[in-house]
Write a protein that holds these residues in place. Sequence first.
Motif, PDB file in Angstrom:
ATOM      1  N   MET A  23       0.841  -1.205   0.000  1.00  0.00           N
ATOM      2  CA  MET A  23       0.000   0.000   0.000  1.00  0.00           C
ATOM      3  C   MET A  23       0.880   1.261   0.000  1.00  0.00           C
ATOM      4  O   MET A  23       0.575   2.243  -0.676  1.00  0.00           O
ATOM      5  CB  MET A  23      -0.950   0.003   1.203  1.00  0.00           C
ATOM      6  N   ARG A  24       1.967   1.195   0.761  1.00  0.00           N
ATOM      7  CA  ARG A  24       2.885   2.355   0.790  1.00  0.00           C
ATOM      8  C   ARG A  24       3.469   2.596  -0.602  1.00  0.00           C
ATOM      9  O   ARG A  24       3.575   3.732  -1.052  1.00  0.00           O
ATOM     10  CB  ARG A  24       4.011   2.119   1.787  1.00  0.00           C
ATOM     11  N   ALA A  25       3.820   1.511  -1.289  1.00  0.00           N
ATOM     12  CA  ALA A  25       4.389   1.649  -2.644  1.00  0.00           C
ATOM     13  C   ALA A  25       3.372   2.304  -3.584  1.00  0.00           C
ATOM     14  O   ALA A  25       3.750   2.962  -4.552  1.00  0.00           O
ATOM     15  CB  ALA A  25       4.810   0.279  -3.163  1.00  0.00           C
ATOM     16  N   LEU A  26       2.066   2.117  -3.272  1.00  0.00           N
ATOM     17  CA  LEU A  26       1.020   2.725  -4.107  1.00  0.00           C
ATOM     18  C   LEU A  26       0.654   4.133  -3.627  1.00  0.00           C
ATOM     19  O   LEU A  26      -0.270   4.749  -4.158  1.00  0.00           O
ATOM     20  CB  LEU A  26      -0.223   1.828  -4.113  1.00  0.00           C
ATOM     21  N   GLY A  27       1.326   4.601  -2.578  1.00  0.00           N
ATOM     22  CA  GLY A  27       1.130   5.982  -2.134  1.00  0.00           C
ATOM     23  C   GLY A  27       0.168   6.157  -0.964  1.00  0.00           C
ATOM     24  O   GLY A  27      -0.157   7.278  -0.588  1.00  0.00           O
ATOM     25  N   TYR A  28      -0.305   5.049  -0.385  1.00  0.00           N
ATOM     26  CA  TYR A  28      -1.223   5.153   0.766  1.00  0.00           C
ATOM     27  C   TYR A  28      -0.425   5.203   2.060  1.00  0.00           C
ATOM     28  O   TYR A  28       0.642   4.594   2.164  1.00  0.00           O
ATOM     29  CB  TYR A  28      -2.180   3.956   0.797  1.00  0.00           C
ATOM     30  N   THR A  29      -0.955   5.914   3.061  1.00  0.00           N
ATOM     31  CA  THR A  29      -0.223   6.032   4.331  1.00  0.00           C
ATOM     32  C   THR A  29      -1.021   5.435   5.488  1.00  0.00           C
ATOM     33  O   THR A  29      -2.241   5.601   5.588  1.00  0.00           O
ATOM     34  CB  THR A  29       0.120   7.498   4.660  1.00  0.00           C
ATOM     35  N   LEU A  30      -0.285   4.759   6.353  1.00  0.00           N
ATOM     36  CA  LEU A  30      -0.855   4.098   7.522  1.00  0.00           C
ATOM     37  C   LEU A  30      -1.168   5.145   8.593  1.00  0.00           C
ATOM     38  O   LEU A  30      -0.405   6.091   8.781  1.00  0.00           O
ATOM     39  CB  LEU A  30       0.199   3.111   8.031  1.00  0.00           C
ATOM     40  N   ALA A  90      -5.526  -2.936   9.458  1.00  0.00           N
ATOM     41  CA  ALA A  90      -4.751  -1.706   9.250  1.00  0.00           C
ATOM     42  C   ALA A  90      -5.680  -0.582   8.833  1.00  0.00           C
ATOM     43  O   ALA A  90      -6.624  -0.793   8.065  1.00  0.00           O
ATOM     44  CB  ALA A  90      -3.689  -1.927   8.173  1.00  0.00           C
ATOM     45  N   THR A  91      -5.414   0.611   9.346  1.00  0.00           N
ATOM     46  CA  THR A  91      -6.175   1.798   8.960  1.00  0.00           C
ATOM     47  C   THR A  91      -5.304   2.686   8.089  1.00  0.00           C
ATOM     48  O   THR A  91      -4.172   3.016   8.468  1.00  0.00           O
ATOM     49  CB  THR A  91      -6.615   2.587  10.211  1.00  0.00           C
ATOM     50  N   PHE A  92      -5.837   3.068   6.926  1.00  0.00           N
ATOM     51  CA  PHE A  92      -5.106   3.951   6.011  1.00  0.00           C
ATOM     52  C   PHE A  92      -5.851   5.278   5.891  1.00  0.00           C
ATOM     53  O   PHE A  92      -7.088   5.316   5.926  1.00  0.00           O
ATOM     54  CB  PHE A  92      -4.990   3.304   4.623  1.00  0.00           C
ATOM     55  N   HIS A  93      -5.077   6.341   5.745  1.00  0.00           N
ATOM     56  CA  HIS A  93      -5.678   7.653   5.479  1.00  0.00           C
ATOM     57  C   HIS A  93      -6.346   7.649   4.118  1.00  0.00           C
ATOM     58  O   HIS A  93      -5.807   7.086   3.161  1.00  0.00           O
ATOM     59  CB  HIS A  93      -4.592   8.743   5.493  1.00  0.00           C
ATOM     60  N   GLU A  94      -7.494   8.308   4.016  1.00  0.00           N
ATOM     61  CA  GLU A  94      -8.108   8.517   2.703  1.00  0.00           C
ATOM     62  C   GLU A  94      -7.316   9.584   1.963  1.00  0.00           C
ATOM     63  O   GLU A  94      -7.082  10.658   2.504  1.00  0.00           O
ATOM     64  CB  GLU A  94      -9.549   9.012   2.865  1.00  0.00           C
ATOM     65  N   PRO A  95      -6.921   9.300   0.729  1.00  0.00           N
ATOM     66  CA  PRO A  95      -6.262  10.358  -0.047  1.00  0.00           C
ATOM     67  C   PRO A  95      -7.250  11.494  -0.335  1.00  0.00           C
ATOM     68  O   PRO A  95      -8.466  11.289  -0.245  1.00  0.00           O
ATOM     69  CB  PRO A  95      -5.869   9.666  -1.362  1.00  0.00           C
ATOM     70  N   ALA A  96      -6.738  12.672  -0.693  1.00  0.00           N
ATOM     71  CA  ALA A  96      -7.611  13.813  -1.011  1.00  0.00           C
ATOM     72  C   ALA A  96      -8.545  13.437  -2.169  1.00  0.00           C
ATOM     73  O   ALA A  96      -8.150  12.733  -3.091  1.00  0.00           O
ATOM     74  CB  ALA A  96      -6.748  15.020  -1.383  1.00  0.00           C
ATOM     75  N   GLY A  97      -9.801  13.888  -2.095  1.00  0.00           N
ATOM     76  CA  GLY A  97     -10.769  13.641  -3.164  1.00  0.00           C
ATOM     77  C   GLY A  97     -11.217  12.186  -3.255  1.00  0.00           C
ATOM     78  O   GLY A  97     -11.698  11.716  -4.280  1.00  0.00           O
ATOM     79  N   TRP A  98     -11.080  11.483  -2.180  1.00  0.00           N
ATOM     80  CA  TRP A  98     -11.342  10.043  -2.131  1.00  0.00           C
ATOM     81  C   TRP A  98     -12.829   9.722  -2.177  1.00  0.00           C
ATOM     82  O   TRP A  98     -13.640  10.408  -1.573  1.00  0.00           O
ATOM     83  CB  TRP A  98     -10.741   9.513  -0.837  1.00  0.00           C
ATOM     84  N   ASN A  99     -13.175   8.637  -2.884  1.00  0.00           N
ATOM     85  CA  ASN A  99     -14.563   8.173  -2.935  1.00  0.00           C
ATOM     86  C   ASN A  99     -14.584   6.727  -2.436  1.00  0.00           C
ATOM     87  O   ASN A  99     -14.303   5.803  -3.196  1.00  0.00           O
ATOM     88  CB  ASN A  99     -15.077   8.286  -4.382  1.00  0.00           C
ATOM     89  N   PHE A 100     -14.902   6.576  -1.138  1.00  0.00           N
ATOM     90  CA  PHE A 100     -14.840   5.240  -0.542  1.00  0.00           C
ATOM     91  C   PHE A 100     -15.778   4.261  -1.242  1.00  0.00           C
ATOM     92  O   PHE A 100     -15.427   3.112  -1.503  1.00  0.00           O
ATOM     93  CB  PHE A 100     -15.150   5.272   0.962  1.00  0.00           C
ATOM     94  N   ALA A 101     -17.006   4.728  -1.577  1.00  0.00           N
ATOM     95  CA  ALA A 101     -17.995   3.832  -2.188  1.00  0.00           C
ATOM     96  C   ALA A 101     -17.484   3.285  -3.526  1.00  0.00           C
ATOM     97  O   ALA A 101     -17.670   2.101  -3.834  1.00  0.00           O
ATOM     98  CB  ALA A 101     -19.323   4.561  -2.374  1.00  0.00           C
ATOM     99  N   ALA A 102     -16.816   4.147  -4.298  1.00  0.00           N
ATOM    100  CA  ALA A 102     -16.290   3.705  -5.599  1.00  0.00           C
ATOM    101  C   ALA A 102     -15.170   2.681  -5.396  1.00  0.00           C
ATOM    102  O   ALA A 102     -15.116   1.646  -6.072  1.00  0.00           O
ATOM    103  CB  ALA A 102     -15.777   4.911  -6.389  1.00  0.00           C
ATOM    104  N   PHE A 103     -14.293   2.946  -4.425  1.00  0.00           N
ATOM    105  CA  PHE A 103     -13.188   2.040  -4.099  1.00  0.00           C
ATOM    106  C   PHE A 103     -13.739   0.699  -3.627  1.00  0.00           C
ATOM    107  O   PHE A 103     -13.336  -0.364  -4.104  1.00  0.00           O
ATOM    108  CB  PHE A 103     -12.331   2.694  -3.007  1.00  0.00           C
ATOM    109  N   TYR A 104     -14.708   0.766  -2.732  1.00  0.00           N
ATOM    110  CA  TYR A 104     -15.317  -0.443  -2.174  1.00  0.00           C
ATOM    111  C   TYR A 104     -15.952  -1.279  -3.287  1.00  0.00           C
ATOM    112  O   TYR A 104     -15.746  -2.494  -3.373  1.00  0.00           O
ATOM    113  CB  TYR A 104     -16.371  -0.063  -1.123  1.00  0.00           C
ATOM    114  N   GLY A 105     -16.721  -0.609  -4.149  1.00  0.00           N
ATOM    115  CA  GLY A 105     -17.411  -1.304  -5.242  1.00  0.00           C
ATOM    116  C   GLY A 105     -16.428  -1.966  -6.201  1.00  0.00           C
ATOM    117  O   GLY A 105     -16.618  -3.116  -6.612  1.00  0.00           O
ATOM    118  N   PHE A 106     -15.359  -1.247  -6.533  1.00  0.00           N
ATOM    119  CA  PHE A 106     -14.334  -1.765  -7.442  1.00  0.00           C
ATOM    120  C   PHE A 106     -13.721  -3.046  -6.872  1.00  0.00           C
ATOM    121  O   PHE A 106     -13.571  -4.053  -7.563  1.00  0.00           O
ATOM    122  CB  PHE A 106     -13.257  -0.689  -7.648  1.00  0.00           C
TER     123      PHE A 106
END
Length: 302
Positions: free
Chosen positions: A221-228, A240-256
């Motif tokens: 996840m870190r290699a993909l730019g996400y932070t713990l 593990a809990t990750f910060h949502e990046p700016a402009g994040w759409n959890f529903a779209a991520f979840y669905g994908f």
Amino acid sequence: MAVPIQGAGTYAVEAMLGSLVPADGGALVLVHGVYGQRAVDALRRMGRRVVALEAGEGALPDFDALSRELAKEPGLTHVHTVHSETTTGQLLPLRAISDAVVAAGRRLLVDAMSSFGAISLDGVVADGIAASANKCLEGVPGLAFVLCRQGTMAPGRAPSLSLDLHAQHARLIKDGQFRFTPPTHVLAALDAALGLHAEEGGTRARGARYAENMRQLVSGMRALGYTLLLPDERQGPIIATFHEPAGWNFAAFYGFLQERGFAIYPGSLARTPSFRIGCIGQVFPSDIQRFLTAVAAYSESA
Ligand SMILES: *Cc1c(COP(=O)(O)O)cnc(C)c1O
């Protein structure tokens, strides 16, 4: 002794608090997330004296405040803590908490729901440890249990009829029966799950598998730019809990991810927008790698 109780994990926590903390006693609760807060709520409901020691999300326990509060209030007979706080994934320093509670001459109660079976409890001195069939033991939901030290339960102490560990234990000893309908299929599943746990190599081997899952998850996840959310030394191997990046759409991520066979968790922090990924269950490093491939595909498409 282990006292089983029908229901979700919270039923065992509530049964433990009601059955072990006497009406004229009380508990100091270390609150590091929603599960610590839930123990506070349960104690208040049953009219037990309770002092909540609230830490910031992911913060270390304040051992000075713990000693101070206990010295101030002799009526606080117990200290309750969560071991693995599933809200953030924080692993609390249980051995140090246990030492502090023993030094203060009080009794420790532990919500080990999301650690039992994967993280050793060696060296921990506790009157009660609550866990359930469906987390690290990898059984199915519907049964929880409390490991109690001999002689800590008393008849008539629990304010609830059904969540009374003393009565439950007494009946099981008397004729081997649950007082109320037993979750038969769940018990059979737990029996099978315990066999698989032993076959895998017990708590140490299971914990090692989860830790490797977590290591690969976090580095990928870190290699993909996400932070713990948590610093590495407070991060446990369970979730593990990750910060949502700016402009994040959890529903779209979840669905994908769901379309590709992965279910993740929303965050549950009041102040920090976040999402969570669990590492437990029949999950192996190869699954983590498939998951990371899916996250990479999402990041490219988003
Ligand atoms: C899962 C969990 C519980 C119990 O949750 P239920 O939904 O009641 O099964 C309690 N404490 C912790 C730390 C947990 O992770």
